[in-house]
Design an enzyme around this catalytic site. Structure first.
Site, PDB file in Angstrom:
ATOM      1  CD  GLU A   1      -2.986  -1.247   2.162  1.00 24.27           C
ATOM      2  OE1 GLU A   1      -2.869  -0.526   3.188  1.00 24.27           O
ATOM      3  OE2 GLU A   1      -3.957  -2.002   1.956  1.00 24.27           O
TER       4      GLU A   1
ATOM      5  CD  GLU B   1      -4.664 -10.436  -6.537  1.00 23.58           C
ATOM      6  OE1 GLU B   1      -4.012  -9.650  -5.824  1.00 23.58           O
ATOM      7  OE2 GLU B   1      -5.904 -10.501  -6.519  1.00 23.58           O
TER       8      GLU B   1
ATOM      9  CB  CYS C   1      -9.334  -5.343  -7.462  1.00 24.46           C
ATOM     10  SG  CYS C   1      -7.800  -4.916  -8.306  1.00 24.46           S
TER      11      CYS C   1
ATOM     12  CB  CYS D   1      -5.902  -7.964  -9.988  1.00 28.54           C
ATOM     13  SG  CYS D   1      -4.761  -7.113  -8.893  1.00 28.54           S
TER      14      CYS D   1
HETATM   15  N1  THU Z   1      -5.882  -6.506  -2.434  1.00 28.46           N
HETATM   16  C1  THU Z   1      -5.019  -7.404  -3.002  1.00 28.46           C
HETATM   17  O1  THU Z   1      -3.797  -7.316  -2.812  1.00 28.46           O
HETATM   18  N2  THU Z   1      -5.546  -8.388  -3.771  1.00 28.46           N
HETATM   19  C2  THU Z   1      -6.862  -8.645  -3.884  1.00 28.46           C
HETATM   20  O2  THU Z   1      -7.227  -9.648  -4.513  1.00 28.46           O
HETATM   21  C3  THU Z   1      -7.851  -7.753  -3.272  1.00 28.46           C
HETATM   22  C4  THU Z   1      -7.319  -6.519  -2.667  1.00 28.46           C
HETATM   23  C5  THU Z   1      -5.346  -5.474  -1.530  1.00 28.46           C
HETATM   24  C6  THU Z   1      -5.257  -4.089  -2.053  1.00 28.46           C
HETATM   25  C7  THU Z   1      -5.261  -3.282  -0.747  1.00 28.46           C
HETATM   26  O3  THU Z   1      -3.947  -3.234  -0.254  1.00 28.46           O
HETATM   27  C8  THU Z   1      -6.089  -4.116   0.197  1.00 28.46           C
HETATM   28  O4  THU Z   1      -6.137  -5.420  -0.365  1.00 28.46           O
HETATM   29  C9  THU Z   1      -7.497  -3.606   0.418  1.00 28.46           C
HETATM   30  O5  THU Z   1      -8.149  -3.382  -0.778  1.00 28.46           O
END
Ligand code: THU
Length: 129
Positions: free
Chosen positions: A44, A55, A85, A88
């Site tokens: 983040e 991913e 998401c 991704c």
């Molecule tokens: N996130 C992922 O890394 N992969 C996913 O499949 C869903 C969301 C992360 C992004 C962010 O850091 C946190 O989860 C909340 O959205």
């Protein structure tokens, strides 16, 4: 590699997650067609749009190392299932066939299996010129 083996690797990666804002720690394990594994975790950023999902971290690591042929990916988190998401899904679509497998798992006994085509039907991909 079995889905359970992939799960163990992905779960371990949740510990490397940098998620001070959402506290949602995601880990991914990507298997190439030759069996090579690349891992990822979400990273983040204070400027939220700079956040990168687990991913995409795994897949960009693979591509930057010269790997382009992917078989499957496992996604798990510190808080149950993590669904890829929209960004991704589109990102994976660029490099993966319709039968690429995406696993999402709340825990090792609850692994769900999807294909690329199922999670992004009629997905967009531009032919490279
Ligand atoms: N996130 C992922 O890394 N992969 C996913 O499949 C869903 C969301 C992360 C992004 C962010 O850091 C946190 O989860 C909340 O959205």
């Amino acid at each position: 590699m079995t889905d359970r083996e992939l799960y163990v690797i992905a779960k371990e990666m949740t510990k490397r997650s940098y998620a001070p804002f959402s506290k949602f720690c995601v880990g991914a394990a990507l298997e190439c067609k030759d069996g090579t594994i690349f891992t990822g975790c979400n990273v983040e950023n204070s400027s939220f749009g700079g956040t990168i999902c687990a991913e995409r971290v795994a897949m960009t690591k693979a591509i930057s190392e010269g790997y382009h042929d992917f078989k499957q990916i496992m996604i798990t988190s510190s808080g149950g299932e993590a669904w890829p998401c929209g960004i991704c899904r589109q990102f994976m679509k660029e490099f993966c066939d319709d039968d690429f497998i995406i696993y999402t798992a709340a825990d090792i006994d609850h692994i769900r299996k999807y294909t690329m085509d199922e999670i992004l039907p009629e997905g967009f991909r531009m032919e490279a010129k």
